[in-house]
Enzyme design. Sequence first.
Site, PDB file in Angstrom:
ATOM      1  N   ASP A  19      -0.143   5.013   1.074  1.00  0.00           N
ATOM      2  CA  ASP A  19      -0.318   5.958   2.173  1.00  0.00           C
ATOM      3  C   ASP A  19      -0.254   5.242   3.522  1.00  0.00           C
ATOM      4  O   ASP A  19      -1.050   4.353   3.801  1.00  0.00           O
ATOM      5  CB  ASP A  19      -1.662   6.677   2.045  1.00  0.00           C
ATOM      6  CG  ASP A  19      -1.791   7.409   0.719  1.00  0.00           C
ATOM      7  OD1 ASP A  19      -0.877   8.178   0.393  1.00  0.00           O
ATOM      8  OD2 ASP A  19      -2.789   7.201   0.013  1.00  0.00           O
ATOM      9  N   ASP A  49       0.860  -1.181   0.000  1.00  0.00           N
ATOM     10  CA  ASP A  49       0.000   0.000   0.000  1.00  0.00           C
ATOM     11  C   ASP A  49       0.899   1.235   0.000  1.00  0.00           C
ATOM     12  O   ASP A  49       2.085   1.173   0.367  1.00  0.00           O
ATOM     13  CB  ASP A  49      -0.895  -0.023   1.234  1.00  0.00           C
ATOM     14  CG  ASP A  49      -1.775   1.201   1.343  1.00  0.00           C
ATOM     15  OD1 ASP A  49      -2.359   1.619   0.333  1.00  0.00           O
ATOM     16  OD2 ASP A  49      -1.865   1.759   2.455  1.00  0.00           O
TER      17      ASP A  49
END
Length: 246
Positions: free
Chosen positions: A19, A17
């Site tokens: 953020d 991922d």
Amino acid sequence: MTTDLGLPEDIQACLFDLDGVVTKTAVVHAAAWKETFDAFLRQRQGADAEPFSDDDYDQYVDGRPRADGVRTFLASRGIQLPEGGPDDPPHAATVHGLGNRKNELLLEKIRTQGVEAYEGTLRYIEAVRGRGLATAIVSSSANTRDVLKSIDAEKLFDVRIDGVVAAERGLPGKPHPDTFLAAAADLGVEAGRAAVFEDALAGMDAGRAGRFGYVVGVDRVGQTDALYAHGADRVVKDLAELGGQA
């Protein structure tokens, strides 16, 4: 048996991922969502409206595609808005209008504050690639490519599945596993031989639903128990804890 990367020996690819895992932008996203929703709620319900909270962000918004986050949070408050369209102006009282307002605020914050990377994550990704494992970035953000360019990290990923690609392919976002599954497929690796790295509860749900070989939760905000409850095999505060670094 685990390797010096802290992963099962049969893992061939790592899916990250963006953020909160690679970049320190989760807090910026949260601030943009709060500003957006608080203004909307005050306008709709008055000065006594219950403000958007950290728990709201974790449960209803974090890790989800922008429009899904709007729908899910508003539903938790018993509010339903017209869908509108992706080109709705930021002041429109629609799902897409609110989402576009949040993105406008986010980009403004990124321009004024800049983007920082988690150095432990970058070193870990370099170690992963040094061991011959494939890598992908998997994010619901439509700004993923620009953010990666801003920290000179585009070269660290063999595949990018983000909000733009997901829209093009019609892939539902997290907590559905489809974006992670697409990344694994693009890398030519079975889900059972891929590891997922996520900080969002929706990302944990996606990792579990996709039957991935290993799911690592990254706890930046003190939600270790929740990450385990949502499917993490291991939770760390920083990827440097996993090893693979001098």
